[in-house]
Design a protein around this motif. Structure first.
Motif, PDB file in Angstrom:
ATOM      1  N   GLN A  48       0.822  -1.212   0.000  1.00 23.23           N
ATOM      2  CA  GLN A  48       0.000   0.000   0.000  1.00 23.23           C
ATOM      3  C   GLN A  48       0.859   1.266   0.000  1.00 23.23           C
ATOM      4  O   GLN A  48       0.413   2.315  -0.470  1.00 23.23           O
ATOM      5  CB  GLN A  48      -0.927  -0.008   1.221  1.00 23.23           C
ATOM      6  CG  GLN A  48      -2.050  -1.040   1.119  1.00 23.23           C
ATOM      7  CD  GLN A  48      -2.846  -1.178   2.407  1.00 23.23           C
ATOM      8  OE1 GLN A  48      -2.312  -0.988   3.513  1.00 23.23           O
ATOM      9  NE2 GLN A  48      -4.128  -1.515   2.282  1.00 23.23           N
ATOM     10  N   ALA A  49       2.095   1.156   0.500  1.00 22.70           N
ATOM     11  CA  ALA A  49       3.015   2.305   0.480  1.00 22.70           C
ATOM     12  C   ALA A  49       3.563   2.579  -0.908  1.00 22.70           C
ATOM     13  O   ALA A  49       4.195   3.612  -1.138  1.00 22.70           O
ATOM     14  CB  ALA A  49       4.164   2.060   1.458  1.00 22.70           C
ATOM     15  N   LYS A  50       3.333   1.651  -1.859  1.00 21.15           N
ATOM     16  CA  LYS A  50       3.714   1.798  -3.267  1.00 21.15           C
ATOM     17  C   LYS A  50       5.192   2.161  -3.452  1.00 21.15           C
ATOM     18  O   LYS A  50       5.521   3.190  -4.042  1.00 21.15           O
ATOM     19  CB  LYS A  50       2.832   2.857  -3.958  1.00 21.15           C
ATOM     20  CG  LYS A  50       1.388   2.457  -4.151  1.00 21.15           C
ATOM     21  CD  LYS A  50       1.257   1.346  -5.182  1.00 21.15           C
ATOM     22  CE  LYS A  50      -0.198   0.953  -5.406  1.00 21.15           C
ATOM     23  NZ  LYS A  50      -0.331  -0.187  -6.339  1.00 21.15           N
ATOM     24  N   PRO A  51       6.116   1.334  -2.986  1.00 20.44           N
ATOM     25  CA  PRO A  51       7.530   1.605  -3.262  1.00 20.44           C
ATOM     26  C   PRO A  51       7.778   1.569  -4.770  1.00 20.44           C
ATOM     27  O   PRO A  51       7.190   0.745  -5.483  1.00 20.44           O
ATOM     28  CB  PRO A  51       8.255   0.460  -2.549  1.00 20.44           C
ATOM     29  CG  PRO A  51       7.238  -0.615  -2.396  1.00 20.44           C
ATOM     30  CD  PRO A  51       5.920   0.080  -2.241  1.00 20.44           C
ATOM     31  N   SER A  52       8.620   2.463  -5.242  1.00 16.92           N
ATOM     32  CA  SER A  52       8.806   2.586  -6.693  1.00 16.92           C
ATOM     33  C   SER A  52       9.619   1.440  -7.276  1.00 16.92           C
ATOM     34  O   SER A  52       9.486   1.111  -8.460  1.00 16.92           O
ATOM     35  CB  SER A  52       9.481   3.917  -7.024  1.00 16.92           C
ATOM     36  OG  SER A  52      10.737   4.013  -6.382  1.00 16.92           O
ATOM     37  N   TRP A  55      -4.884  -8.766  -3.322  1.00 18.72           N
ATOM     38  CA  TRP A  55      -3.815  -7.782  -3.166  1.00 18.72           C
ATOM     39  C   TRP A  55      -3.022  -7.567  -4.456  1.00 18.72           C
ATOM     40  O   TRP A  55      -2.186  -6.679  -4.519  1.00 18.72           O
ATOM     41  CB  TRP A  55      -2.831  -8.232  -2.076  1.00 18.72           C
ATOM     42  CG  TRP A  55      -3.399  -8.332  -0.704  1.00 18.72           C
ATOM     43  CD1 TRP A  55      -4.686  -8.037  -0.296  1.00 18.72           C
ATOM     44  CD2 TRP A  55      -2.706  -8.776   0.470  1.00 18.72           C
ATOM     45  NE1 TRP A  55      -4.832  -8.280   1.047  1.00 18.72           N
ATOM     46  CE2 TRP A  55      -3.637  -8.735   1.553  1.00 18.72           C
ATOM     47  CE3 TRP A  55      -1.408  -9.212   0.722  1.00 18.72           C
ATOM     48  CZ2 TRP A  55      -3.284  -9.108   2.855  1.00 18.72           C
ATOM     49  CZ3 TRP A  55      -1.063  -9.586   2.014  1.00 18.72           C
ATOM     50  CH2 TRP A  55      -1.989  -9.525   3.073  1.00 18.72           C
ATOM     51  N   TYR A  56      -3.281  -8.390  -5.466  1.00 20.30           N
ATOM     52  CA  TYR A  56      -2.493  -8.263  -6.708  1.00 20.30           C
ATOM     53  C   TYR A  56      -2.559  -6.848  -7.277  1.00 20.30           C
ATOM     54  O   TYR A  56      -1.583  -6.338  -7.837  1.00 20.30           O
ATOM     55  CB  TYR A  56      -2.985  -9.252  -7.762  1.00 20.30           C
ATOM     56  CG  TYR A  56      -2.658 -10.707  -7.505  1.00 20.30           C
ATOM     57  CD1 TYR A  56      -1.929 -11.103  -6.388  1.00 20.30           C
ATOM     58  CD2 TYR A  56      -3.086 -11.695  -8.375  1.00 20.30           C
ATOM     59  CE1 TYR A  56      -1.640 -12.437  -6.151  1.00 20.30           C
ATOM     60  CE2 TYR A  56      -2.804 -13.037  -8.158  1.00 20.30           C
ATOM     61  CZ  TYR A  56      -2.080 -13.403  -7.048  1.00 20.30           C
ATOM     62  OH  TYR A  56      -1.803 -14.726  -6.825  1.00 20.30           O
ATOM     63  N   ASP A  57      -3.719  -6.215  -7.127  1.00 21.39           N
ATOM     64  CA  ASP A  57      -3.874  -4.857  -7.670  1.00 21.39           C
ATOM     65  C   ASP A  57      -3.039  -3.828  -6.901  1.00 21.39           C
ATOM     66  O   ASP A  57      -2.896  -2.693  -7.354  1.00 21.39           O
ATOM     67  CB  ASP A  57      -5.346  -4.444  -7.644  1.00 21.39           C
ATOM     68  CG  ASP A  57      -6.179  -5.210  -8.664  1.00 21.39           C
ATOM     69  OD1 ASP A  57      -5.633  -5.534  -9.738  1.00 21.39           O
ATOM     70  OD2 ASP A  57      -7.349  -5.506  -8.377  1.00 21.39           O
ATOM     71  N   LEU A  58      -2.510  -4.228  -5.742  1.00 17.26           N
ATOM     72  CA  LEU A  58      -1.645  -3.329  -4.977  1.00 17.26           C
ATOM     73  C   LEU A  58      -0.194  -3.355  -5.469  1.00 17.26           C
ATOM     74  O   LEU A  58       0.608  -2.519  -5.054  1.00 17.26           O
ATOM     75  CB  LEU A  58      -1.662  -3.716  -3.491  1.00 17.26           C
ATOM     76  CG  LEU A  58      -3.004  -3.615  -2.758  1.00 17.26           C
ATOM     77  CD1 LEU A  58      -2.840  -4.131  -1.323  1.00 17.26           C
ATOM     78  CD2 LEU A  58      -3.515  -2.178  -2.760  1.00 17.26           C
ATOM     79  N   LEU A  59       0.132  -4.308  -6.325  1.00 12.89           N
ATOM     80  CA  LEU A  59       1.508  -4.428  -6.778  1.00 12.89           C
ATOM     81  C   LEU A  59       1.947  -3.168  -7.516  1.00 12.89           C
ATOM     82  O   LEU A  59       1.256  -2.714  -8.443  1.00 12.89           O
ATOM     83  CB  LEU A  59       1.660  -5.637  -7.708  1.00 12.89           C
ATOM     84  CG  LEU A  59       1.552  -7.017  -7.044  1.00 12.89           C
ATOM     85  CD1 LEU A  59       1.414  -8.111  -8.102  1.00 12.89           C
ATOM     86  CD2 LEU A  59       2.771  -7.280  -6.169  1.00 12.89           C
ATOM     87  N   PRO A  60       3.091  -2.588  -7.153  1.00 13.41           N
ATOM     88  CA  PRO A  60       3.576  -1.400  -7.868  1.00 13.41           C
ATOM     89  C   PRO A  60       3.933  -1.754  -9.307  1.00 13.41           C
ATOM     90  O   PRO A  60       4.352  -2.883  -9.593  1.00 13.41           O
ATOM     91  CB  PRO A  60       4.833  -0.993  -7.086  1.00 13.41           C
ATOM     92  CG  PRO A  60       4.764  -1.716  -5.791  1.00 13.41           C
ATOM     93  CD  PRO A  60       3.963  -2.957  -6.040  1.00 13.41           C
ATOM     94  N   GLU A  61       3.780  -0.813 -10.203  1.00 11.23           N
ATOM     95  CA  GLU A  61       4.155  -1.041 -11.593  1.00 11.23           C
ATOM     96  C   GLU A  61       5.640  -1.379 -11.679  1.00 11.23           C
ATOM     97  O   GLU A  61       6.479  -0.757 -11.040  1.00 11.23           O
ATOM     98  CB  GLU A  61       3.847   0.203 -12.425  1.00 11.23           C
ATOM     99  CG  GLU A  61       3.999  -0.003 -13.914  1.00 11.23           C
ATOM    100  CD  GLU A  61       3.438   1.151 -14.721  1.00 11.23           C
ATOM    101  OE1 GLU A  61       3.883   1.335 -15.873  1.00 11.23           O
ATOM    102  OE2 GLU A  61       2.561   1.877 -14.195  1.00 11.23           O
TER     103      GLU A  61
END
Length: 502
Positions: free
Chosen positions: A342-346, A364-370
């Protein structure tokens, strides 16, 4: 190196004939010479050679090879499968040349009774069917294949084992495929060579150059690639004279739990050996002394929990984050992983238990950062994306997963397969069976994390990391053998691997 489907390779052949230009019979001669040259250099010249030729161009290759081997006084017998139809095209020319040469015994197989008995101390050269095959073998062709496989002779397949499809074999008859000891393939390996379930058919494979036109190769688009030393070397960044530790990034590794601190140690050491400027290893309280004593070059972040990862530290000062090795799957660890996502590390590498936690919480897959990098082994990927019938089907699921969630997936194993969100696929060319040992994956996580922290793109960090990991394994195996290789040997040979790339 680009990889192509069999249909595309046939198109490249046609373009080569047009662009060079070269006649098809002369291109066949060129390819056959490469086969004959390899055979002459690698077999016992006292053994009888049985060449099996089908009705198509693969059979035409076998006929030309027989003629060339006879020039070197090798004892050859050709068995041409006869379906009651006349030969057409280039195979006709090569059959006529053999008749005119009159140095090779020529036989036809038109029934099961005419299939020869093959002695164990013989060489079989398989030119029955090539890469254009689109249906399983049956009838007489299948019986010839079964007889060859039963013989115990050394089998060398021309271009592709007869009966094997170049890509998807899920609907093939596996009992009707030649089990080659060696496959001598033209210009490019076939995709099916890179899948573990086909190893029993392909054996050891060698790519032989046949001079396909570089413009034809360049013009043919493909998502598939094979990692080479030249390609990876071109991605390594030179170090500037006035660089300092801050130049090469600060990595955060979240790894280890009570009883599994070895994974954290291995990943930390590998991360440092990959050239990162600074590393902080986040471990539970019980792992503090272990990591400090084992990896003195790393700084340590201590979790509130005595035994597991339970709380995300401040991630704002880190260049890249890796999580998973030895993590365990306790409930507090699962919630901490969710908080990290959820913190979206780059820049993020996810491995091992972090992947297993994800597979149990698929919402939670949709939480994976690009461009997050996931490094599952096949069983872990199955948990993430579902079971597959074979490796080709798994590759399709891997491509879909990468595209849907915009992540990079490394499915680990022989010829580790890397899929990118844009649909590109890379197969690794380094590595050996000695690397099938506990901790090897933790080392890969550390290497990729270290490269990612050094400001390599997620794509380049993954490609370089996978290739380096395998190269370190190959260097270690050369020195100590595959049987005794352990994960720590990969770390100790990373420096030599970098030197080879330089």
């Amino acid at each position: 190196m680009k990889l192509f489907t069999c249909k595309q390779i046939a198109g490249i052949d046609q373009l080569t004939m047009k662009l060079e230009p070269v006649l098809s019979i002369d291109l066949m001669e060129r390819a056959s010479f490469q086969i004959a040259d390899w055979v002459i250099k690698n077999i016992n010249h006292d053994w009888q050679i049985y060449l099996f030729a089908g009705p198509g161009n693969n059979g035409g290759d076998a006929l030309a090879v027989a003629r060339m081997l006879a020039w070197s006084n090798l004892k050859c017998t050709v068995y041409r499968i006869d379906f009651g139809r006349e030969l057409k095209g280039d195979p006709v020319i090569n059959w006529q040349r053999l008749e005119e040469q009159n140095q090779v015994i020529l036989r036809k197989i038109d029934s099961e009774d005419s299939i020869p008995e093959i002695p164990v101390d013989a060489i079989v050269i398989d030119g029955l069917f090539g890469s254009g095959l689109n249906k399983p073998l049956d009838g007489l062709a299948k019986e010839i294949v079964k007889q060859i496989n039963r013989s115990g002779a050394t089998i060398i397949s021309i271009d592709i084992p007869s009966g094997l499809f170049g890509e998807d074999n899920s609907k093939n008859d596996l009992s009707a495929i030649i089990k080659a000891d060696h496959t001598l393939t033209f210009q490019f390996p076939k995709l099916s060579f890179l899948f573990p379930e086909n190893c029993e058919f392909v054996g050891d494979w060698t790519v032989l150059p046949i001079g396909l036109h570089p413009n034809a190769i360049e013009q043919t688009e493909t998502p598939y690639h094979f990692l080479t030393k030249k390609f990876i070397s071109g991605k390594i960044k030179p170090r500037e004279k006035f660089s300092h530790k801050g130049t090469f990034g600060h990595a955060l590794l979240i790894a280890g739990s009570y009883g599994k601190m070895g994974a954290s140690v291995l990943a930390s050491q590998a991360c440092l050996r990959s050239g990162v400027g600074l590393l902080t290893s986040h471990v539970p309280q019980s792992g503090y002394e272990i990591i400090q004593n084992s990896v003195p070059e790393a700084m340590t972040s201590i979790d509130p929990s005595e035994t597991v990862f339970s709380e995300v530290p401040d991630i704002s000062r880190y260049s890249a984050i890796g999580i998973g090795p030895g993590l365990d799957k306790k409930q507090e660890t699962q919630q901490a992983l969710k908080a990290l996502l959820q913190a979206k590390p780059s820049k993020l590498v996810i491995d091992a238990d972090a992947l297993n936690i994800l597979s149990e919480n698929q919402d939670w897959y949709d939480l994976l950062p690009e461009n997050a990098i996931l490094t599952p082994h096949p069983k872990e990927f199955e948990r993430l994306a579902g079971a597959s019938f074979n490796s080709f089907e798994r590759l399709q699921k891997q491509l879909q997963f990468s595209a849907k969630y915009k992540v990079i997936v490394v499915c680990k194993g022989a010829h580790s397969c890397i899929t990118l969100p844009d649909g590109k696929v890379f197969f690794n060319s380094t590595g050996n069976p000695g690397m099938a040992t506990g901790g090897s994956g933790d080392v890969l996580t550390g290497i990729i994390l270290g490269l990612l922290a050094q400001n390599y793109s997620a794509e380049d960090a993954t490609l370089i990391g996978v290739y380096l990991h395998g190269m370190a394994g190959d260097l270690a195996a050369t020195e100590i053998g595959e049987y005794s290789l352990i994960a720590g040997d990969l770390i100790s040979h990373l420096g030599k691997a970098f030197l080879q790339l330089e």
